[in-house]
Enzyme design. Structure first.
Site, mmCIF file in Angstrom:
data_model
loop_
_atom_site.group_PDB
_atom_site.id
_atom_site.type_symbol
_atom_site.label_atom_id
_atom_site.label_comp_id
_atom_site.label_asym_id
_atom_site.label_seq_id
_atom_site.Cartn_x
_atom_site.Cartn_y
_atom_site.Cartn_z
ATOM 1 N N ASP A 122 1.938 3.748 -7.434
ATOM 2 C CA ASP A 122 2.114 4.622 -7.453
ATOM 3 C C ASP A 122 1.467 6.253 -7.095
ATOM 4 O O ASP A 122 1.847 7.005 -5.586
ATOM 5 C CB ASP A 122 3.161 5.469 -8.869
ATOM 6 C CG ASP A 122 3.626 6.193 -8.590
ATOM 7 O OD1 ASP A 122 5.039 6.688 -7.856
ATOM 8 O OD2 ASP A 122 3.890 7.448 -9.512
ATOM 9 N N ASP A 174 11.040 6.068 -9.871
ATOM 10 C CA ASP A 174 10.095 4.831 -9.915
ATOM 11 C C ASP A 174 9.917 4.909 -11.365
ATOM 12 O O ASP A 174 9.011 4.450 -12.194
ATOM 13 C CB ASP A 174 8.844 4.696 -8.727
ATOM 14 C CG ASP A 174 7.944 5.435 -8.826
ATOM 15 O OD1 ASP A 174 8.107 6.553 -9.385
ATOM 16 O OD2 ASP A 174 7.204 5.745 -7.804
ATOM 17 N N ASP A 194 1.539 7.750 -3.296
ATOM 18 C CA ASP A 194 1.309 9.213 -3.536
ATOM 19 C C ASP A 194 0.186 9.696 -2.379
ATOM 20 O O ASP A 194 0.380 10.969 -1.302
ATOM 21 C CB ASP A 194 1.266 9.248 -4.653
ATOM 22 C CG ASP A 194 2.434 10.174 -5.097
ATOM 23 O OD1 ASP A 194 3.708 9.265 -5.082
ATOM 24 O OD2 ASP A 194 2.427 10.419 -6.736
ATOM 25 N N ASP A 241 9.833 8.996 -5.246
ATOM 26 C CA ASP A 241 8.757 9.098 -5.920
ATOM 27 C C ASP A 241 9.333 9.408 -7.345
ATOM 28 O O ASP A 241 8.994 8.717 -8.680
ATOM 29 C CB ASP A 241 7.958 9.982 -5.396
ATOM 30 C CG ASP A 241 6.419 10.844 -5.804
ATOM 31 O OD1 ASP A 241 5.790 9.377 -7.010
ATOM 32 O OD2 ASP A 241 6.098 11.659 -6.822
#
Length: 203
Positions: free
Chosen positions: A85, A68, A89, A65
């Site tokens: 993203d 990226d 999450d 995470d």
């Protein structure tokens, strides 16, 4: 609360790793999806009764995470990448409590439902604030360079990851920990509503 401090510590090494991966043709979206698979694998291990073992893919997913975004900054950010993203999450953040509920529905069900409700409320205030901030061209990099406007709060990503790690190490404490953390999430969300009322007054 701790995200801004953590960003100062982790951003330099992540930026170096991100540039190296971008030069090798690794895409930010691929790393985002790999992180999601790792996070869901952690949730599955928790549901199967192996929370300590779940720590490995859980922490690996959080590394992905961070990577990226570093890759995206090195190769060029996209709107879809930012959207993917934050979507991944939120799915990860919901999947971990769900894993504990599935591991013991009778014992963990009520506390897990309350925790997920607090996440839902907190996420709504976060995304709603980000939308209004974008409309007013507000910018901040206190928590790193993001595709969305990230507001601070008592509980942020760092605290949530620490919370998940503690749950994996002490699964028997899920019920009191979930009630307590959920209460703090409600407080964080309510504080963000108050902040929005100040920042976005009636026109």
């Amino acid at each position: 609360m701790l995200d801004a401090m953590m960003r100062r510590l982790i951003d330099p090494p992540l930026a170096r790793m991100g540039r190296a991966l971008a030069m090798r043709g690794v895409s930010a979206d691929a790393v985002t999806l790999a992180g999601l698979v790792l996070g869901l694998s952690a949730a599955a291990l928790i549901a199967l009764g192996a929370p300590v073992l779940a720590l490995v893919p859980l922490l690996a997913s959080r590394l992905a995470d961070g990577l990226d975004g570093a890759i995206a900054r090195a190769s060029g950010k996209t709107d879809f990448g930012g959207y993917l993203d934050i979507t991944c999450d939120f799915l990860f953040y919901g999947a971990i409590p769900l894993g504990f509920v599935l591991a013991d529905p009778a014992a963990n069900g009520a506390a897990g439902a309350a925790l997920l409700t607090s996440f839902y409320f907190n996420g709504a205030t976060f995304l709603g604030f980000a939308i209004l901030a974008e409309r007013r061209s507000m910018r901040t990099e206190a928590r790193g360079v993001k595709s969305l406007y990230f507001t601070g709060g008592l509980l942020e990503g760092t605290e949530t990851i620490v919370f998940f790690v503690v749950l994996c190490l002490w699964p028997e404490g899920f019920v009191p920990l979930a009630w307590g953390f959920g209460g703090l999430c409600f407080f964080t969300a309510a504080s963000r509503v108050v902040l929005a009322r100040r920042v976005f007054p009636d026109e």
